[in-house]
Design a protein around this motif. Structure first.
Motif, mmCIF file in Angstrom:
data_model
loop_
_atom_site.group_PDB
_atom_site.id
_atom_site.type_symbol
_atom_site.label_atom_id
_atom_site.label_comp_id
_atom_site.label_asym_id
_atom_site.label_seq_id
_atom_site.Cartn_x
_atom_site.Cartn_y
_atom_site.Cartn_z
ATOM 1 N N GLY A 22 30.553 127.321 28.949
ATOM 2 C CA GLY A 22 31.613 128.303 28.740
ATOM 3 C C GLY A 22 32.710 128.143 29.772
ATOM 4 O O GLY A 22 33.105 127.034 30.129
ATOM 5 N N THR A 23 33.188 129.272 30.284
ATOM 6 C CA THR A 23 34.248 129.255 31.286
ATOM 7 C C THR A 23 33.711 129.475 32.698
ATOM 8 O O THR A 23 34.491 129.695 33.622
ATOM 9 C CB THR A 23 35.297 130.336 30.969
ATOM 10 N N ASP A 24 32.388 129.399 32.858
ATOM 11 C CA ASP A 24 31.798 129.564 34.180
ATOM 12 C C ASP A 24 32.354 128.490 35.105
ATOM 13 O O ASP A 24 32.401 127.305 34.755
ATOM 14 C CB ASP A 24 30.275 129.450 34.093
ATOM 15 N N SER A 25 32.813 128.897 36.302
ATOM 16 C CA SER A 25 33.403 127.940 37.235
ATOM 17 C C SER A 25 32.364 126.985 37.805
ATOM 18 O O SER A 25 32.708 125.917 38.322
ATOM 19 C CB SER A 25 34.118 128.681 38.366
ATOM 20 N N LEU A 67 27.022 117.939 37.431
ATOM 21 C CA LEU A 67 27.717 116.655 37.523
ATOM 22 C C LEU A 67 26.695 115.535 37.367
ATOM 23 O O LEU A 67 25.738 115.442 38.149
ATOM 24 C CB LEU A 67 28.442 116.541 38.872
ATOM 25 N N TYR A 68 26.881 114.728 36.311
ATOM 26 C CA TYR A 68 25.992 113.602 36.029
ATOM 27 C C TYR A 68 26.776 112.305 36.201
ATOM 28 O O TYR A 68 28.013 112.288 36.170
ATOM 29 C CB TYR A 68 25.458 113.670 34.590
ATOM 30 N N TYR A 69 26.051 111.189 36.349
ATOM 31 C CA TYR A 69 26.741 109.902 36.447
ATOM 32 C C TYR A 69 25.837 108.781 35.948
ATOM 33 O O TYR A 69 24.619 108.921 35.847
ATOM 34 C CB TYR A 69 27.175 109.608 37.887
ATOM 35 N N ASP A 126 24.682 125.522 40.795
ATOM 36 C CA ASP A 126 24.774 126.385 41.971
ATOM 37 C C ASP A 126 26.166 126.414 42.588
ATOM 38 O O ASP A 126 26.346 126.913 43.698
ATOM 39 C CB ASP A 126 23.756 125.944 43.032
ATOM 40 N N GLY A 127 27.160 125.916 41.885
ATOM 41 C CA GLY A 127 28.523 125.933 42.396
ATOM 42 C C GLY A 127 29.407 125.041 41.547
ATOM 43 O O GLY A 127 28.952 124.372 40.606
ATOM 44 N N ALA A 128 30.694 125.035 41.858
ATOM 45 C CA ALA A 128 31.631 124.115 41.215
ATOM 46 C C ALA A 128 31.645 122.810 42.003
ATOM 47 O O ALA A 128 31.650 122.825 43.240
ATOM 48 C CB ALA A 128 33.026 124.725 41.167
ATOM 49 N N THR A 132 32.061 124.625 45.669
ATOM 50 C CA THR A 132 31.855 126.004 46.120
ATOM 51 C C THR A 132 30.378 126.264 46.402
ATOM 52 O O THR A 132 30.008 127.408 46.680
ATOM 53 C CB THR A 132 32.347 127.007 45.065
ATOM 54 N N CYS A 133 29.546 125.254 46.327
ATOM 55 C CA CYS A 133 28.137 125.428 46.676
ATOM 56 C C CYS A 133 28.023 125.799 48.153
ATOM 57 O O CYS A 133 28.531 125.084 49.021
ATOM 58 C CB CYS A 133 27.377 124.136 46.395
ATOM 59 N N GLN A 134 27.413 126.928 48.428
ATOM 60 C CA GLN A 134 27.265 127.455 49.788
ATOM 61 C C GLN A 134 28.617 127.685 50.455
ATOM 62 O O GLN A 134 28.726 127.689 51.679
ATOM 63 C CB GLN A 134 26.401 126.516 50.643
ATOM 64 N N ALA A 135 29.667 127.885 49.627
ATOM 65 C CA ALA A 135 31.010 128.122 50.173
ATOM 66 C C ALA A 135 31.869 128.740 49.076
ATOM 67 O O ALA A 135 32.518 128.019 48.310
ATOM 68 C CB ALA A 135 31.632 126.823 50.677
ATOM 69 N N ASP A 136 31.894 130.065 48.992
ATOM 70 C CA ASP A 136 32.643 130.744 47.933
ATOM 71 C C ASP A 136 34.105 130.329 47.882
ATOM 72 O O ASP A 136 34.721 130.302 46.819
ATOM 73 C CB ASP A 136 32.557 132.261 48.132
ATOM 74 N N ARG A 137 34.675 130.010 49.056
ATOM 75 C CA ARG A 137 36.093 129.660 49.101
ATOM 76 C C ARG A 137 36.323 128.150 49.096
ATOM 77 O O ARG A 137 37.464 127.705 49.152
ATOM 78 C CB ARG A 137 36.751 130.293 50.327
ATOM 79 N N GLY A 138 35.270 127.393 48.988
ATOM 80 C CA GLY A 138 35.399 125.957 48.812
ATOM 81 C C GLY A 138 35.323 125.173 50.108
ATOM 82 O O GLY A 138 35.748 125.625 51.172
ATOM 83 N N ARG A 139 34.764 123.976 50.011
ATOM 84 C CA ARG A 139 34.699 123.042 51.132
ATOM 85 C C ARG A 139 34.664 121.628 50.564
ATOM 86 O O ARG A 139 34.516 121.430 49.355
ATOM 87 C CB ARG A 139 33.463 123.298 51.990
ATOM 88 N N ILE A 140 34.774 120.624 51.439
ATOM 89 C CA ILE A 140 34.727 119.229 51.036
ATOM 90 C C ILE A 140 33.479 118.603 51.643
ATOM 91 O O ILE A 140 33.237 118.726 52.849
ATOM 92 C CB ILE A 140 35.985 118.466 51.485
#
Length: 686
Positions: free
Chosen positions: A246-249, A253-255, A280-282, A298-306
């Protein structure tokens, strides 16, 4: 006309609660009764709108305001540059290509030549790595349906390729440019009608071959609501699949490695590694150096990290944090010249920072002011990035950032027919019902007196993790010239402060969004920007749901309402076209009794009160909207015209040959916005 319509004795049981649905017959857009309803509504509405003395004046002024060149940020296609440009009043932007930044551009594709009325949109394009081929998709009359063709960039001619049954797809070219992967849906008629937007599949298409020969690469018939978006890694070695629900953020990720000799191997012969499969995140791919992948998450970081993950040692305990979560929300990242160009949201406006691959901050990109970066383009093989910047009083401008020299210059800025220096934008913070601090942007003349005498237009969205940031919108400029005030509230449900802000406005928390918006209107009145009689609200799609709900909850607060392509029937929305995708945001009242309890409390269709007096409302939709089907505004209009004491102030405007809004020709937009402005000034008065 008589404002009364046929009512059918339809009552549906929702977990022991009977719910009437007398206007369900309006869900069939092709029935004679529905078409008669639309015809009667349009005749009444357009007769009223065309009679307004300010309507033609607004139309003429909008033509002048719209008539300036607009350009997208360039992106590289092989060694060339490509960009879109609209000279002003062209219905659709034209795609150009040029060999260098200093050479003369030439037209690569002009969507205006694809239809007489400008209703065919260039909805997507993807280039082979060498820039020789462009897979381009078009959609007609605002539909989400896409058809894909392939054009030779050098000659400008299309080949025999034609791919159908696509929505929301991209094309991922292999390194050699011999073909691409894409997403599609079942052929209509091969599945039940309610499943035509389910069962997504990924196919391999070899250049120059018919679609019937395309190879199925991946599907999950056991998860019919999952979506798949293919992507090729920058080095061409890996095929990535974004797996969504759906629209869940959040996403998976597969490869799998690509065999250059056999790129079209189905999953059974070349299975995917279900790499990040915990939902568990985007996770967004930024780039890779060999087996080391850089991801925005956003896994373990609601505001995002790299983070960086080595595919040879992918356990979560071995992840390397490159750039940690900060106070600002990480909105977008590109790997350019072995640097990370990152865009952050800080209190609902953008900043751009540049980091090394080992996480050192080396630069902050100088922007023209407080505003939005609407595009960020760049490749790791190049030393430059292009950014498109805009704000309420700053027209869309393209900046070129040189990563190596850490310098910024303006590549394109248009001249506009509007005295921006006479106006000002400020950001304020107000308190919502539960004490939450909410930001709001306000734009008006510099000499505005806070005496409550000014017409004001308040807008918002509040959903789907979408952030509403400053943008140069043309219709509000005409409002400002008439002494009006334009305000944008950054409501919960959006992404302005990360995932926690989003979740505070979804599911059982949806009422927070309405409370935030109501509080914004009260703040504008209390602080002298406007009065209740002169305060209008507007919103579209999820924003249409917003203004409809707030109109019903606080009819005393508003002088007029413009409700565009709204989601209205919260008990049945999931049954139409792509509505099922939204259950991850709103809930499902038909299948979950707990969801029914909170959705019925705010569903606009089910909260119109008998004999209530509501502010004048212009409800707007389009006959070919296949995202939020027009049954929503049709049923809302009929219900208001049946029950409301103010039924004669309920107007329905149905645009022909238009969809949800994307790809709308400029000529249609000007006519539509002239109607809106004339309606507002007629209702808000002197």
């Amino acid at each position: 006309m008589s404002i009364s319509w046929r009512k059918d004795p339809i009552v549906e049981d929702f977990f022991g609660t009977p719910v009437a649905d007398p206007y369900r017959w309006l869900e069939d857009p092709n029935s004679p009764d529905t078409q008669a309803f639309v015809k009667a509504q349009n005749e009444r509405t357009f007769e009223y709108l065309r009679s307004l003395p300010t309507r033609d004046k607004f139309r003429d002024r909008l033509k002048e305001l719209w008539n300036f060149p607009r350009m997208s940020a360039p992106r590289r296609a092989g060694e060339r540059y490509v960009f879109e440009r609209n000279d002003g009043l062209q219905n659709q932007a034209v795609l150009y290509v040029q060999d260098t930044l200093d050479s003369e551009p030439r037209v690569l594709l002009d969507p205006n030549a694809l239809s007489e009325d400008g209703t065919v949109e260039l909805s997507g394009r993807s280039f082979s790595k060498d820039g020789k081929w462009m897979a381009w998709s078009s959609s007609r009359s605002g539909s989400d349906r896409q058809e894909i063709r392939v054009r030779n960039v050098e000659t400008g001619e299309d080949g025999p390729d034609l791919i159908r049954w696509c929505k929301f797809t991209n094309c991922a070219w292999t390194e050699d440019g011999k073909g691409f992967y894409y997403k599609r849906f079942p052929v209509p008629g091969t599945v039940a009608p309610e499943d035509e937007n389910h069962f997504a599949q990924v196919y391999w298409h070899e250049l120059g071959t018919p679609q019937e020969q395309d190879v199925l690469i991946y599907e999950r018939p056991d998860e019919k609501e999952w979506g798949f978006d293919p992507l090729i890694s920058d080095d061409g070695r890996y095929l990535l699949l974004y797996v969504t629900h759906g629209t869940d953020s959040r996403n998976r990720l597969y490869y799998r490695a690509i065999d250059p000799a056999q790129p079209g191997l189905p999953a059974a012969e070349a299975p995917f590694t279900e790499w990040l499969d915990d939902f568990d995140g985007a996770y967004t791919y930024i780039g890779n150096h060999g087996s080391v992948f850089y991801l925005h998450t956003t896994c373990q970081a609601d505001r995002g990290r790299i983070i960086a993950i080595d595919l040879t040692n992918p356990d979560k305990s071995n992840w390397r944090e490159v750039v940690p979560e900060t106070e600002g929300v990480l909105d977008a990242v590109r790997m350019v010249h072995d640097h990370l160009v990152a865009v952050y949201l800080q209190d609902a406006h953008h900043e751009a920072k540049v980091w090394t691959l080992d996480g050192r901050l080396v630069d902050t990109v100088e922007l023209p002011g407080i505003g939005s970066i609407t595009e960020l383009n760049g490749r790791n093989r190049d030393r430059e990035a292009f950014l498109a910047f805009t704000s309420f009083l700053y027209p869309p401008t393209v900046l070129r950032y040189d990563v190596a020299s850490q310098s910024t210059d303006v590549w394109f800025r248009p001249d506009v027919n509007f005295k921006t220096d006479d106006y000002v934008t400020k950001q304020v913070f107000y308190t919502s019902k539960d004490g939450t601090r909410v930001p709001m942007f306000i734009t008006h003349r510099k000499d505005l007196k806070l005496d409550g005498s000014h017409p004001a237009l308040l807008t918002g969205y509040g959903g789907f993790n979408i952030s509403r940031t400053p943008a140069y919108a043309i219709p509000p400029l005409a409002l400002l010239e008439q002494g009006g005030v334009y305000a944008l509230a950054n409501l919960r449900g959006g992404g302005e402060y990360g995932e926690a802000w989003h979740r505070a406005g979804m599911f059982e928390n949806k009422q927070n969004v309405f409370d935030d918006f109501i509080a914004a209107g009260e703040w504008l009145v209390d602080n002298g920007y406007t009065s209740q009689r002169k305060l209008a609200i507007t919103g579209g799609s999820n924003g249409g749901l917003l203004v409809a709900a707030c109109m019903l909850q606080r009819p005393d607060l508003y002088g007029a309402v413009v409700c565009r392509v709204p989601v209205i029937d919260m008990l049945r929305y999931h049954l139409f076209t792509v509505g099922r995708y939204w259950t991850t945001e709103y809930g499902n009242a038909a299948e979950n009794p707990e969801h029914f309890k909170f959705m019925i409390r705010y569903s606009p269709l089910h909260n119109v009160q008998e004999g209530a007096s509501y502010p004048p409302v212009l409800i707007m939709t389009a006959d070919t909207d296949d995202r939020v089907v027009p049954a929503h505004p049709y049923k809302f209009t009929a219900t208001l015209q049946e029950k409301a004491a103010s039924r004669d102030q309920v107007w329905l405007r149905v645009e022909e040959n238009a969809g949800h809004g994307h790809g709308k020709p400029v000529s249609k937009s000007i006519e539509e916005e002239a109607d809106v402005l004339a309606f507002l000034f007629d209702q808000l008065g002197e």
